[in-house]
Design a protein around this motif. Structure first.
Motif, PDB file in Angstrom:
ATOM      1  N   VAL A  96      65.344 -80.116 -36.752  1.00 19.90           N
ATOM      2  CA  VAL A  96      65.448 -78.711 -37.400  1.00 19.90           C
ATOM      3  C   VAL A  96      66.870 -78.343 -37.582  1.00 19.90           C
ATOM      4  O   VAL A  96      67.664 -78.387 -36.485  1.00 19.90           O
ATOM      5  CB  VAL A  96      64.460 -78.120 -36.260  1.00 19.90           C
ATOM      6  N   PHE A  97      66.993 -77.678 -38.620  1.00 18.93           N
ATOM      7  CA  PHE A  97      68.293 -77.176 -39.039  1.00 18.93           C
ATOM      8  C   PHE A  97      68.578 -75.748 -38.747  1.00 18.93           C
ATOM      9  O   PHE A  97      67.606 -75.016 -38.400  1.00 18.93           O
ATOM     10  CB  PHE A  97      68.658 -77.482 -40.377  1.00 18.93           C
ATOM     11  N   GLN A  98      69.705 -75.320 -38.758  1.00 15.83           N
ATOM     12  CA  GLN A  98      70.335 -74.189 -38.370  1.00 15.83           C
ATOM     13  C   GLN A  98      69.747 -72.712 -39.059  1.00 15.83           C
ATOM     14  O   GLN A  98      69.346 -71.954 -38.351  1.00 15.83           O
ATOM     15  CB  GLN A  98      71.931 -73.942 -38.611  1.00 15.83           C
ATOM     16  N   ASP A  99      69.593 -72.970 -40.361  1.00 20.55           N
ATOM     17  CA  ASP A  99      69.188 -71.781 -41.237  1.00 20.55           C
ATOM     18  C   ASP A  99      68.000 -71.765 -41.763  1.00 20.55           C
ATOM     19  O   ASP A  99      67.900 -72.550 -42.633  1.00 20.55           O
ATOM     20  CB  ASP A  99      70.385 -71.411 -42.122  1.00 20.55           C
ATOM     21  N   PRO A 100      66.904 -71.124 -41.419  1.00 19.97           N
ATOM     22  CA  PRO A 100      65.611 -71.218 -41.737  1.00 19.97           C
ATOM     23  C   PRO A 100      65.468 -70.654 -43.298  1.00 19.97           C
ATOM     24  O   PRO A 100      64.638 -70.963 -43.806  1.00 19.97           O
ATOM     25  CB  PRO A 100      64.642 -70.648 -40.920  1.00 19.97           C
ATOM     26  N   TYR A 101      66.514 -69.959 -43.714  1.00 23.61           N
ATOM     27  CA  TYR A 101      66.628 -69.287 -44.935  1.00 23.61           C
ATOM     28  C   TYR A 101      67.040 -70.290 -46.059  1.00 23.61           C
ATOM     29  O   TYR A 101      66.626 -70.402 -47.129  1.00 23.61           O
ATOM     30  CB  TYR A 101      67.574 -68.113 -44.966  1.00 23.61           C
ATOM     31  N   PRO A 106      62.724 -72.455 -51.682  1.00 26.02           N
ATOM     32  CA  PRO A 106      61.936 -71.118 -52.026  1.00 26.02           C
ATOM     33  C   PRO A 106      60.810 -71.540 -53.099  1.00 26.02           C
ATOM     34  O   PRO A 106      59.851 -70.445 -53.320  1.00 26.02           O
ATOM     35  CB  PRO A 106      63.235 -70.088 -52.451  1.00 26.02           C
ATOM     36  N   ARG A 107      60.828 -72.353 -53.743  1.00 26.97           N
ATOM     37  CA  ARG A 107      60.175 -72.677 -54.875  1.00 26.97           C
ATOM     38  C   ARG A 107      58.934 -73.403 -54.558  1.00 26.97           C
ATOM     39  O   ARG A 107      57.904 -73.669 -55.318  1.00 26.97           O
ATOM     40  CB  ARG A 107      60.700 -73.557 -56.028  1.00 26.97           C
ATOM     41  N   MET A 108      58.784 -73.936 -53.287  1.00 27.02           N
ATOM     42  CA  MET A 108      57.583 -74.895 -52.916  1.00 27.02           C
ATOM     43  C   MET A 108      56.833 -73.963 -52.056  1.00 27.02           C
ATOM     44  O   MET A 108      57.058 -73.229 -51.175  1.00 27.02           O
ATOM     45  CB  MET A 108      58.113 -76.108 -52.062  1.00 27.02           C
ATOM     46  N   ARG A 109      55.509 -74.208 -52.041  1.00 28.73           N
ATOM     47  CA  ARG A 109      54.537 -73.653 -51.111  1.00 28.73           C
ATOM     48  C   ARG A 109      54.737 -74.447 -49.634  1.00 28.73           C
ATOM     49  O   ARG A 109      55.207 -75.296 -49.706  1.00 28.73           O
ATOM     50  CB  ARG A 109      53.007 -73.987 -51.605  1.00 28.73           C
ATOM     51  N   VAL A 110      54.464 -73.714 -48.846  1.00 26.00           N
ATOM     52  CA  VAL A 110      54.656 -74.106 -47.367  1.00 26.00           C
ATOM     53  C   VAL A 110      54.050 -75.259 -47.006  1.00 26.00           C
ATOM     54  O   VAL A 110      54.475 -76.210 -46.405  1.00 26.00           O
ATOM     55  CB  VAL A 110      54.292 -72.942 -46.337  1.00 26.00           C
ATOM     56  N   LEU A 149      51.055 -69.985 -48.767  1.00 30.29           N
ATOM     57  CA  LEU A 149      52.402 -69.008 -49.213  1.00 30.29           C
ATOM     58  C   LEU A 149      53.549 -69.722 -49.274  1.00 30.29           C
ATOM     59  O   LEU A 149      53.834 -70.880 -48.895  1.00 30.29           O
ATOM     60  CB  LEU A 149      52.255 -68.274 -48.096  1.00 30.29           C
ATOM     61  N   TYR A 150      54.375 -68.669 -49.675  1.00 28.07           N
ATOM     62  CA  TYR A 150      55.934 -69.382 -50.082  1.00 28.07           C
ATOM     63  C   TYR A 150      56.743 -68.997 -48.956  1.00 28.07           C
ATOM     64  O   TYR A 150      56.529 -68.042 -48.170  1.00 28.07           O
ATOM     65  CB  TYR A 150      56.412 -68.827 -51.135  1.00 28.07           C
ATOM     66  N   PRO A 151      58.045 -69.599 -48.634  1.00 24.79           N
ATOM     67  CA  PRO A 151      58.732 -69.107 -47.524  1.00 24.79           C
ATOM     68  C   PRO A 151      59.376 -67.550 -47.661  1.00 24.79           C
ATOM     69  O   PRO A 151      59.392 -67.039 -46.555  1.00 24.79           O
ATOM     70  CB  PRO A 151      59.880 -69.985 -47.907  1.00 24.79           C
ATOM     71  N   HIS A 152      59.573 -66.917 -48.771  1.00 24.75           N
ATOM     72  CA  HIS A 152      59.994 -65.631 -48.669  1.00 24.75           C
ATOM     73  C   HIS A 152      58.915 -64.667 -48.071  1.00 24.75           C
ATOM     74  O   HIS A 152      59.469 -63.518 -47.797  1.00 24.75           O
ATOM     75  CB  HIS A 152      60.414 -65.309 -50.420  1.00 24.75           C
ATOM     76  N   ARG A 159      59.806 -68.488 -40.343  1.00 27.23           N
ATOM     77  CA  ARG A 159      60.525 -69.679 -41.121  1.00 27.23           C
ATOM     78  C   ARG A 159      61.047 -70.963 -40.343  1.00 27.23           C
ATOM     79  O   ARG A 159      60.572 -72.031 -40.664  1.00 27.23           O
ATOM     80  CB  ARG A 159      61.570 -69.264 -42.181  1.00 27.23           C
ATOM     81  N   GLN A 160      61.506 -70.397 -39.408  1.00 29.88           N
ATOM     82  CA  GLN A 160      62.003 -71.480 -38.154  1.00 29.88           C
ATOM     83  C   GLN A 160      60.978 -72.314 -37.754  1.00 29.88           C
ATOM     84  O   GLN A 160      61.000 -73.439 -37.594  1.00 29.88           O
ATOM     85  CB  GLN A 160      62.790 -70.828 -37.192  1.00 29.88           C
TER      86      GLN A 160
END
Length: 319
Positions: A96-101, A106-110, A149-152, A159-160
């Motif tokens: 699990v990395f630092q920045d969930p953003y 962003p182009r992939m569904r969850v 849904l998408y990450p945004h 997101r984390q």
């Protein structure tokens, strides 16, 4: 022991110029570090920037190969793994990395993000993958139908949670947490830390936690590893290290952390200078130019790790 890193070194070539590419020495990012991770425990790795924490994590994740030393998993050296062994290792050891953003496409569904680590052709097909994704999303506190849904469309904390679900989808035994809460709002950090602890209790996970956040490391870690300039300077049970740090660097590092209680008093130790250049570390103890307890021998003799109290290991000439 589930995972062992034995005398790990990672040296990167230092080049002069982009076009010339001529080597002018080596950057000693990691220099002879050994760690052990048992089933179900959390090893917290702390230290300043440039101490080698992330390099150590990348070696465990097989994103880098060590210059020397070896990583053992269930007693077998990873360099002896065949393709099948490597595939099993990558499913058993997730991150699990630092920045969930930035760690989520962003182009992939969850549902596709979370299912990405699942092996193709695992016999269950798309339906099995969708059921597994829904299961781990529910496990991390998200709705089962969130996969469409998408990450945004999610907050930073959510997101984390998605990133954690992606790490859990292969049923791992060890998860490397690289600053898992540092990019989150303070109000969300406790929720994610509580989630990680609950998942560990429920699933029997082991964690390697890389962190600048000493409070978060104290909350999760059962054992602490303190690193400085590519080397380990102290290790021991987390509460024992926090209550009575042995190495002068550990004392200074913990003195800068917020106390557990507002009324607690702690003497702040301010260090002079900076972390040494990894391309040309000082001789002897690498901490001696900044150490308030330095002795003449510290300038020439490199201290070795030794057990100075039961379960307490440090590399310092004071002991």
């Amino acid at each position: 022991m589930m995972l062992q890193g034995v005398h790990l070194r990672k040296h990167f070539p230092a080049t002069r110029g982009v076009t010339l590419g001529r080597s002018r020495g080596w950057i000693r990012a990691l220099d002879g570090v050994s760690i052990e991770v048992a089933e179900g425990e959390t090893v917290g790795i702390v230290g300043e920037s440039g101490s080698g924490k992330t390099t150590l994590a990348r070696l465990v994740l097989l994103l880098e190969r060590p210059t020397s030393g070896t990583v053992l998993f269930d007693g077998q050296a990873v360099e002896t793994f065949d393709r099948g062994d490597l595939a099993r290792y990558r499913r058993a050891v997730q991150a699990v990395f630092q920045d969930p953003y930035s760690s989520l496409d962003p182009r992939m569904r969850v549902e596709h993000i979370v299912a990405e680590p699942l092996p193709s052709g695992n016999g269950g097909g798309r339906r099995h993958a969708r059921e597994r994704v829904a299961e781990v999303l529910h496990l991390v506190g998200l709705r089962r139908d969130s996969g469409a849904l998408y990450p945004h469309e999610f907050s930073g904390g959510q997101r984390q949670r998605i990133a954690i679900a992606r790490a859990l989808v292969t049923t791992p035994r060890l998860v490397v947490l690289d600053e898992p809460v540092s990019a989150l709002d303070v109000s969300i950090r406790a929720q994610i830390l509580n989630l990680l602890k609950r998942l560990q209790d429920t699933l029997g996970l082991a964690y390697v936690m890389i962190s600048h956040d000493l409070a978060a490391a104290r909350y999760l870690a059962t054992r602490l590893v303190v690193m400085y300039a590519g080397q380990m300077v102290e290790t021991g049970p987390s509460e024992a290290v926090y209550a009575d740090p042995l190495h002068p660097y550990t004392r200074a590092l913990l003195s800068a952390a917020l106390p557990l209680h507002p009324s607690a008093r702690r003497q702040r130790i301010v260090l002079s200078g900076e972390v040494p250049n990894p391309a040309s570390p000082p001789p002897g103890c690498r901490f001696h130019p900044r150490c308030p307890c330095a002795m003449p021998r510290c300038q020439t003799d490199e201290p070795t790790l030794r057990e100075v109290r039961p379960g307490r290991i440090t590399a310092c000439h004071l002991y």
